[in-house]
Motif scaffolding. Structure first.
Motif, PDB file in Angstrom:
ATOM      1  N   LYS A 146      19.827  33.143   0.542  1.00  0.00           N
ATOM      2  CA  LYS A 146      21.154  33.629   0.921  1.00  0.00           C
ATOM      3  C   LYS A 146      21.943  32.553   1.656  1.00  0.00           C
ATOM      4  CE  LYS A 146      19.783  38.488   1.447  1.00  0.00           C
ATOM      5  NZ  LYS A 146      19.539  39.579   2.431  1.00  0.00           N
ATOM      6  N   ALA A 147      21.238  31.745   2.448  1.00  0.00           N
ATOM      7  CA  ALA A 147      21.902  30.698   3.238  1.00  0.00           C
ATOM      8  C   ALA A 147      22.588  29.668   2.360  1.00  0.00           C
ATOM      9  CB  ALA A 147      20.890  30.019   4.162  1.00  0.00           C
ATOM     10  N   LYS A 148      22.059  29.468   1.154  1.00  0.00           N
ATOM     11  CA  LYS A 148      22.647  28.480   0.242  1.00  0.00           C
ATOM     12  C   LYS A 148      24.052  28.880  -0.200  1.00  0.00           C
ATOM     13  CE  LYS A 148      18.235  26.777  -1.570  1.00  0.00           C
ATOM     14  NZ  LYS A 148      17.402  26.570  -2.767  1.00  0.00           N
ATOM     15  N   LYS A 149      24.359  30.176  -0.100  1.00  0.00           N
ATOM     16  CA  LYS A 149      25.671  30.661  -0.542  1.00  0.00           C
ATOM     17  C   LYS A 149      26.663  30.794   0.606  1.00  0.00           C
ATOM     18  CE  LYS A 149      23.635  33.276  -4.391  1.00  0.00           C
ATOM     19  NZ  LYS A 149      23.482  34.597  -5.028  1.00  0.00           N
ATOM     20  N   LYS A 150      26.187  30.601   1.825  1.00  0.00           N
ATOM     21  CA  LYS A 150      27.087  30.718   2.972  1.00  0.00           C
ATOM     22  C   LYS A 150      27.931  29.442   3.114  1.00  0.00           C
ATOM     23  CE  LYS A 150      24.263  33.947   5.660  1.00  0.00           C
ATOM     24  NZ  LYS A 150      23.562  34.196   6.953  1.00  0.00           N
ATOM     25  N   PRO A 151      29.168  29.572   3.624  1.00  0.00           N
ATOM     26  CA  PRO A 151      30.064  28.400   3.706  1.00  0.00           C
ATOM     27  C   PRO A 151      29.591  27.340   4.684  1.00  0.00           C
ATOM     28  CG  PRO A 151      31.043  30.314   4.775  1.00  0.00           C
ATOM     29  CD  PRO A 151      29.827  30.810   4.069  1.00  0.00           C
ATOM     30  N   LEU A 152      29.690  26.074   4.253  1.00  0.00           N
ATOM     31  CA  LEU A 152      29.357  24.931   5.102  1.00  0.00           C
ATOM     32  C   LEU A 152      30.486  23.925   4.974  1.00  0.00           C
ATOM     33  CD1 LEU A 152      25.880  23.196   5.410  1.00  0.00           C
ATOM     34  CD2 LEU A 152      28.019  21.939   5.605  1.00  0.00           C
ATOM     35  N   GLU A 153      31.251  23.788   6.030  1.00  0.00           N
ATOM     36  CA  GLU A 153      32.412  22.887   6.047  1.00  0.00           C
ATOM     37  C   GLU A 153      32.000  21.523   6.580  1.00  0.00           C
ATOM     38  OE1 GLU A 153      36.800  22.567   8.247  1.00  0.00           O
ATOM     39  OE2 GLU A 153      35.488  24.274   8.616  1.00  0.00           O
ATOM     40  N   ILE A 154      32.503  20.462   5.946  1.00  0.00           N
ATOM     41  CA  ILE A 154      32.205  19.100   6.385  1.00  0.00           C
ATOM     42  C   ILE A 154      33.489  18.418   6.841  1.00  0.00           C
ATOM     43  CG2 ILE A 154      31.279  16.849   5.721  1.00  0.00           C
ATOM     44  CD1 ILE A 154      29.547  18.242   3.662  1.00  0.00           C
ATOM     45  N   VAL A 155      33.468  17.913   8.074  1.00  0.00           N
ATOM     46  CA  VAL A 155      34.622  17.194   8.608  1.00  0.00           C
ATOM     47  C   VAL A 155      34.139  15.874   9.207  1.00  0.00           C
ATOM     48  CG1 VAL A 155      35.924  19.299   9.087  1.00  0.00           C
ATOM     49  CG2 VAL A 155      34.454  18.338  10.862  1.00  0.00           C
ATOM     50  N   LYS A 156      35.068  15.016   9.523  1.00  0.00           N
ATOM     51  CA  LYS A 156      34.769  13.733  10.164  1.00  0.00           C
ATOM     52  C   LYS A 156      35.254  13.776  11.615  1.00  0.00           C
ATOM     53  CE  LYS A 156      33.356  11.609   6.345  1.00  0.00           C
ATOM     54  NZ  LYS A 156      31.979  11.077   6.173  1.00  0.00           N
ATOM     55  N   PRO A 157      34.656  12.980  12.494  1.00  0.00           N
ATOM     56  CA  PRO A 157      35.130  12.959  13.890  1.00  0.00           C
ATOM     57  C   PRO A 157      36.614  12.635  14.004  1.00  0.00           C
ATOM     58  CG  PRO A 157      33.020  11.840  13.725  1.00  0.00           C
ATOM     59  CD  PRO A 157      33.458  12.137  12.323  1.00  0.00           C
ATOM     60  N   GLU A 158      37.078  11.719  13.142  1.00  0.00           N
ATOM     61  CA  GLU A 158      38.502  11.354  13.198  1.00  0.00           C
ATOM     62  C   GLU A 158      39.414  12.523  12.806  1.00  0.00           C
ATOM     63  OE1 GLU A 158      36.585   9.122   9.650  1.00  0.00           O
ATOM     64  OE2 GLU A 158      36.109   9.599  11.741  1.00  0.00           O
ATOM     65  N   ASP A 159      38.897  13.436  11.976  1.00  0.00           N
ATOM     66  CA  ASP A 159      39.682  14.633  11.628  1.00  0.00           C
ATOM     67  C   ASP A 159      39.937  15.496  12.854  1.00  0.00           C
ATOM     68  OD1 ASP A 159      39.540  13.772   8.999  1.00  0.00           O
ATOM     69  OD2 ASP A 159      37.792  15.014   8.525  1.00  0.00           O
ATOM     70  N   LEU A 160      39.032  15.409  13.818  1.00  0.00           N
ATOM     71  CA  LEU A 160      39.161  16.198  15.045  1.00  0.00           C
ATOM     72  C   LEU A 160      39.856  15.412  16.156  1.00  0.00           C
ATOM     73  CD1 LEU A 160      35.527  17.647  15.082  1.00  0.00           C
ATOM     74  CD2 LEU A 160      37.589  18.805  14.280  1.00  0.00           C
ATOM     75  N   GLY A 161      40.186  14.147  15.859  1.00  0.00           N
ATOM     76  CA  GLY A 161      40.843  13.309  16.859  1.00  0.00           C
ATOM     77  C   GLY A 161      39.937  12.931  18.013  1.00  0.00           C
ATOM     78  N   VAL A 162      38.639  12.710  17.702  1.00  0.00           N
ATOM     79  CA  VAL A 162      37.652  12.444  18.743  1.00  0.00           C
ATOM     80  C   VAL A 162      37.186  10.992  18.682  1.00  0.00           C
ATOM     81  CG1 VAL A 162      35.357  13.034  19.607  1.00  0.00           C
ATOM     82  CG2 VAL A 162      36.869  14.832  18.766  1.00  0.00           C
ATOM     83  N   ASP A 163      37.132  10.356  19.847  1.00  0.00           N
ATOM     84  CA  ASP A 163      36.602   9.004  19.962  1.00  0.00           C
ATOM     85  C   ASP A 163      35.097   9.098  20.243  1.00  0.00           C
ATOM     86  OD1 ASP A 163      36.019   6.341  20.462  1.00  0.00           O
ATOM     87  OD2 ASP A 163      36.875   6.375  22.495  1.00  0.00           O
ATOM     88  N   ILE A 164      34.279   8.615  19.305  1.00  0.00           N
ATOM     89  CA  ILE A 164      32.827   8.730  19.465  1.00  0.00           C
ATOM     90  C   ILE A 164      32.176   7.387  19.814  1.00  0.00           C
ATOM     91  CG2 ILE A 164      32.645  10.715  17.927  1.00  0.00           C
ATOM     92  CD1 ILE A 164      31.655   8.742  15.747  1.00  0.00           C
ATOM     93  N   ALA A 165      32.974   6.421  20.237  1.00  0.00           N
ATOM     94  CA  ALA A 165      32.431   5.101  20.579  1.00  0.00           C
ATOM     95  C   ALA A 165      31.395   5.241  21.693  1.00  0.00           C
ATOM     96  CB  ALA A 165      33.552   4.184  21.041  1.00  0.00           C
ATOM     97  N   GLU A 206      30.334  14.983  10.138  1.00  0.00           N
ATOM     98  CA  GLU A 206      29.525  13.942   9.505  1.00  0.00           C
ATOM     99  C   GLU A 206      29.838  12.566  10.072  1.00  0.00           C
ATOM    100  OE1 GLU A 206      28.008  13.611   5.006  1.00  0.00           O
ATOM    101  OE2 GLU A 206      30.134  13.170   5.243  1.00  0.00           O
ATOM    102  N   SER A 207      28.776  11.880  10.525  1.00  0.00           N
ATOM    103  CA  SER A 207      28.925  10.532  11.057  1.00  0.00           C
ATOM    104  C   SER A 207      27.565   9.858  11.073  1.00  0.00           C
ATOM    105  CB  SER A 207      29.505  10.566  12.473  1.00  0.00           C
ATOM    106  OG  SER A 207      29.514   9.270  13.034  1.00  0.00           O
ATOM    107  N   ASP A 208      27.534   8.590  10.669  1.00  0.00           N
ATOM    108  CA  ASP A 208      26.299   7.808  10.723  1.00  0.00           C
ATOM    109  C   ASP A 208      26.206   6.983  12.002  1.00  0.00           C
ATOM    110  OD1 ASP A 208      25.241   8.641   8.232  1.00  0.00           O
ATOM    111  OD2 ASP A 208      26.599   7.276   7.187  1.00  0.00           O
ATOM    112  N   ALA A 209      27.208   7.103  12.855  1.00  0.00           N
ATOM    113  CA  ALA A 209      27.216   6.352  14.107  1.00  0.00           C
ATOM    114  C   ALA A 209      26.261   6.988  15.119  1.00  0.00           C
ATOM    115  CB  ALA A 209      28.634   6.313  14.681  1.00  0.00           C
ATOM    116  N   GLU A 210      25.887   6.213  16.134  1.00  0.00           N
ATOM    117  CA  GLU A 210      25.074   6.754  17.215  1.00  0.00           C
ATOM    118  C   GLU A 210      25.931   7.709  18.041  1.00  0.00           C
ATOM    119  OE1 GLU A 210      22.826   5.344  21.342  1.00  0.00           O
ATOM    120  OE2 GLU A 210      23.921   3.881  20.121  1.00  0.00           O
ATOM    121  N   LEU A 211      25.510   8.947  18.140  1.00  0.00           N
ATOM    122  CA  LEU A 211      26.285   9.955  18.866  1.00  0.00           C
ATOM    123  C   LEU A 211      25.609  10.245  20.204  1.00  0.00           C
ATOM    124  CD1 LEU A 211      27.121  12.393  15.934  1.00  0.00           C
ATOM    125  CD2 LEU A 211      28.647  10.732  17.013  1.00  0.00           C
ATOM    126  N   GLN A 212      26.221   9.769  21.259  1.00  0.00           N
ATOM    127  CA  GLN A 212      25.691   9.997  22.594  1.00  0.00           C
ATOM    128  C   GLN A 212      26.218  11.324  23.143  1.00  0.00           C
ATOM    129  OE1 GLN A 212      26.726   6.407  24.732  1.00  0.00           O
ATOM    130  NE2 GLN A 212      25.167   5.195  23.664  1.00  0.00           N
TER     131      GLN A 212
END
Length: 249
Positions: A193-212, A87-93
């Motif tokens: 059925k899809a509504k019951k399947k797992p959907l994990e939410i993470v942030k770019p910083e959780d992955l240690g990624v620079d998205i600048a 999840e990120s509201d930044a521009e992702l190139q």
């Protein structure tokens, strides 16, 4: 074998986009959004590989705002097992997305990563190639046929001169072309059925990624309107117009 599939939320291909009044970009307010068509083909191919017994799990990934959950639920309805939203509201190139996918590929230990060859909003056609380079693994772009056997992938790809078939060792990155398959129609029971399947939410910083962002968009404008064509009486008239009006000869 685990397959990771990247999907992107884009303006629906049936919508005619409009440029913002300040020329800063495309106006997407109150516009219908859907899954990128090439990514839908990627999800379909991954699900088919699972149904054929080649893969054991299909994980779909999207990067973007909260609304991307709808796109991921569609992928789950097609047949994916679980989803991850970065999840990120930044521009992702493309480079930022490739870095995100690299982190997830390493975390999930995916043997195959499938992406659409390009997104229909920016038409960059870069993320798959960048991801393969970052991971330092083989890649096959513009795939029109994929066969997985004996720990290798055989990919038929479309090139200027026709078709080319290459063999890849796994893990590998594959990007899909239009003629790879035709995505299935998503039924209401599968949507439920899809509504019951797992959907994990993470942030770019959780992955240690620079998205600048590395690139800056200076201006967006519509292409110039084409002038109407004219009928000519004969070849001589055509040559005269090409020479004196169009000035191309």
């Amino acid at each position: 074998m685990k397959i990771l599939v990247a999907v992107k939320r884009v303006v629906d291909y049936n919508v005619k986009v409009r440029v913002k009044s300040d020329n800063s970009g495309v106006d997407i307010a109150n516009v219908k959004m859907s899954m990128n068509p090439f990514d839908e083909i990627a999800v379909e191919e991954a699900v088919r590989l699972k149904e054929a017994g080649v893969a054991t799990e299909v994980v779909v990934v999207s990067a973007g705002p909260t609304q991307c959950q709808e796109t991921l639920r569609t992928a789950l309805a097609i047949g994916a097992d679980r989803a991850i939203l970065v999840e990120s509201d930044a521009e992702l190139q493309p480079l930022a997305v490739a870095k995100i996918l690299k982190a997830l590929c390493e975390k999930e230990q995916a043997q195959i990563t499938i992406l659409g060859k390009q997104a229909i909003d920016d038409d960059s056609n870069q993320t798959g190639q960048m991801l393969a380079s970052l991971l330092d693994i083989p890649q096959a772009t513009f795939a029109s046929k994929v066969v997985i056997a004996d720990g290798k992938a055989s990919v038929t790809r479309e090139v200027d001169g026709g078709l080319e078939t290459i063999a890849l060792s796994l893990p590998a990155v594959i990007t899909t072309d239009l003629r790879l398959n035709e995505p299935r129609y998503v039924t209401l029971p599968n949507i439920m059925k899809a509504k019951k399947k797992p959907l994990e939410i993470v942030k770019p910083e959780d992955l240690g990624v620079d998205i600048a962002p590395r690139l800056k968009t200076l201006k967006v404008e519509e292409p110039p309107k084409r002038t109407a064509g004219v009928m000519v009486a004969d070849v001589a008239a055509l040559v005269e117009k090409l020479k004196n009006e169009a000035k191309v000869i």
